[in-house]
Scaffold this active site. Structure first.
Site, mmCIF file in Angstrom:
data_model
loop_
_atom_site.group_PDB
_atom_site.id
_atom_site.type_symbol
_atom_site.label_atom_id
_atom_site.label_comp_id
_atom_site.label_asym_id
_atom_site.label_seq_id
_atom_site.Cartn_x
_atom_site.Cartn_y
_atom_site.Cartn_z
ATOM 1 N N CYS A 84 0.792 -1.226 0.000
ATOM 2 C CA CYS A 84 0.000 0.000 0.000
ATOM 3 C C CYS A 84 0.834 1.291 0.000
ATOM 4 C CB CYS A 84 -0.938 -0.032 1.204
ATOM 5 S SG CYS A 84 -1.748 1.507 1.566
ATOM 6 N N CYS A 165 -8.874 -0.633 6.031
ATOM 7 C CA CYS A 165 -7.597 0.040 6.265
ATOM 8 C C CYS A 165 -7.544 0.263 7.767
ATOM 9 C CB CYS A 165 -7.585 1.364 5.512
ATOM 10 S SG CYS A 165 -6.292 2.474 6.057
ATOM 11 N N CYS A 414 4.870 20.921 10.227
ATOM 12 C CA CYS A 414 4.730 19.533 9.757
ATOM 13 C C CYS A 414 6.017 19.075 9.082
ATOM 14 C CB CYS A 414 3.544 19.411 8.807
ATOM 15 S SG CYS A 414 3.629 20.536 7.418
#
Ligand SMILES: C[S@@+](CC[C@H](N)C(=O)[O-])C[C@H]1O[C@@H](n2cnc3c(N)ncnc32)[C@H](O)[C@@H]1O
Length: 463
Positions: A84, A165, A414
């Site tokens: 993934c 998920c 971030c």
């Protein structure tokens, strides 16, 4: 002139010890000083690897076998983890993920910012680091004549069907399964990006974790949605707490998910959710933090670092939908927020109104242009909060902070690398970085968010 030689060649097999972890979650090995990145390995592990690519300064290798395993290695819970690419460090135990994120911030502040003595606190993590995402957006395709939905295989546009998920809220997984079944039942064709044919492109599911309200967005190529009435009825029957069913139309040949036109098929245009006491209206395309529990942890820390008494004027630069501004407004005299995306400011104003918060003003524009303009109007901030995108603060904005001379700057970041670069500028301009708090907003991914408190040198002795 000294010639740089690369000590390994493509297809070489060798045994190495992994020394570090990159910010993207790959192991780092050194061969005669040459760096090799080896995904799925961990610091301290002795591994057999095969070199797959060499560049001048660094190369990439594939893990063949682990000879000595790290004590922090964990079995990834997700069965599709290796295909993934959504998570990068599920193979590292959660406690070790938190330690690694703290180390990453500390190392980068030292290396890029030259900040040797700054306190970087242990990362604030989640008690249960699974099922935290409140939003799923998955591409739709077809396999063997059936509609499938899931994720793009790493480095490809092939859709892998996915039933669940493990970082996604269960209900969002359920919505995707329900929409797939309905599409198969009513013969809705998936969009084929090569031929630019078919109907359903993406399914987007959003969940208000506190309010329990749910939104289902069907992104289609054209306006037409066959069997619309049946689709709506089936979604309502199978997802009882659905508050909003929306169609977004994206007729373009593009990887961008949403088109410009959004129509409510049934119910409300917005669902609602809370972060702390503040209520947010969320539309199909609104930005809203995907992990609201940890957002509260992050913004509580930002509020603590702002150290407000109720008398301060505060600027929230890069304010998005005003989440931090509204948090700050509860404890400040006045908050000015600035953001470049007009829709985000419209949401910020709506959210201020929804919460009866009147001591905020929001402006649309580039923070680096609006802040000097505010300064010229005589606005002086006691505290400035910045929450910039990954590229960090604009140089002009940092200059304006240095001219405005607020007592404190709270920097929500971030990207530790740009945080370090910008802190260096502030430190050279007379500020001191007192503390940095990493917060784990995205468990099992390599992302790390931090909040830093920076104070004027003459204030450095105060809290
Ligand atoms: C990390 S997000 C901040 C999110 C925000 N704190 C919230 O809760 O919604 C960064 C924001 O900066 C905005 N942005 C990017 N460049 C900008 C600029 N030059 N001036 C103002 N805002 C900008 C982006 O649109 C984005 O909303």
């Amino acid at each position: 002139m000294k010639r740089e030689t690369v000590p390994v060649r493509k297809n070489d097999q060798l045994q190495v010890t992994i020394e570090d972890l990159t910010h993207e979650g790959a192991g780092v090995a050194k061969v005669d000083g040459y760096t090799l990145f080896v995904p799925n390995t961990l610091p301290g592990e002795l591994v057999d690897i095969k070199v797959i690519k060499t560049n001048k300064g660094f190369g990439f290798a594939r893990l063949l076998e682990i000879k000595k395993e790290s004590e922090h290695r964990a079995e990834p819970l997700c069965p599709i983890y290796h295909q993934c690419g959504g998570c990068q460090i599920q193979h590292l135990s959660y406690d070790a993920q938190l330690v690694s994120k703290q180390k990453q911030v500390k190392d980068v502040l030292e290396r890029i910012g030259g900040l040797k003595d700054v306190t970087v606190h242990p990362t604030l993590g989640m008690e249960d680091p699974w099922r935290y995402r409140n939003k799923a957006q998955v591409p739709v395709g077809e396999e063997g004549g059936l509609v499938i939905a899931g994720f793009y295989q790493k480095r490809s546009h092939r859709i892998i069907n996915m039933d669940e998920c493990l970082i996604q809220h269960e209900e969002n997984d359920q919505i995707i399964r329900v929409v797939k079944n309905i599409a198969n039942k009513y013969g809705i064709r998936a969009y084929d990006e090569e031929k630019h044919r078919g109907t359903l492109r993406h399914v987007v599911a959003r969940k208000g974790k506190v309010t329990n309200e749910v939104m289902v967005v069907l992104v289609t190529r054209g306006k037409e949605l066959p069997n619309k009435k049946n689709i709506i009825e089936e979604i309502q029957a199978q997802i009882p707490n659905v508050k909003s069913i929306v169609q977004n139309i994206n007729p373009k040949r593009t990887n961008v998910i949403f088109g410009d036109e959004t129509n409510v098929l049934w119910g409300e245009e917005y669902i609602h959710d809370y972060i702390g006491d503040i209520k947010f209206a969320i539309s199909a395309r609104s930005f809203y933090q995907v992990n609201p529990e940890q957002t509260k942890v992050l913004y509580d820390k930002a509020l603590e670092y702002a150290n407000l008494t109720g008398k301060e004027t505060v600027i929230d630069a890069y304010c998005g939908i005003g989440t931090i501004s509204l948090f700050l407004a509860q404890r400040a005299k006045h908050v000015y927020g600035v953001e470049i995306v007009p829709d985000a400011i419209a949401d910020a104003k709506r959210n201020a109104e929804l919460n009866g918060i009147t001591n905020v003003d929001f402006a649309v524009g580039e923070a680096e242009k609006i802040m000097p303009w505010w300064y010229a109007q005589g606005i002086r901030a006691d505290v400035i909060v910045v929450d910039p995108p990954r590229k960090g603060c604009d140089a002009e904005l940092l200059e304006t902070i240095l001219s405005m001379k607020p007592k404190r700057v709270v920097y929500v970041s971030c990207n530790p690398a740009t945080l370090a670069r910008d802190l260096k500028v502030l430190e050279e301009g007379g500020y001191v970085t007192k503390k940095v708090q990493p917060v784990d907003m995205f468990p099992h991914s390599s992302h790390v968010e931090s909040v830093a408190q920076i104070v004027l040198e003459e204030e450095a002795g105060t809290k």
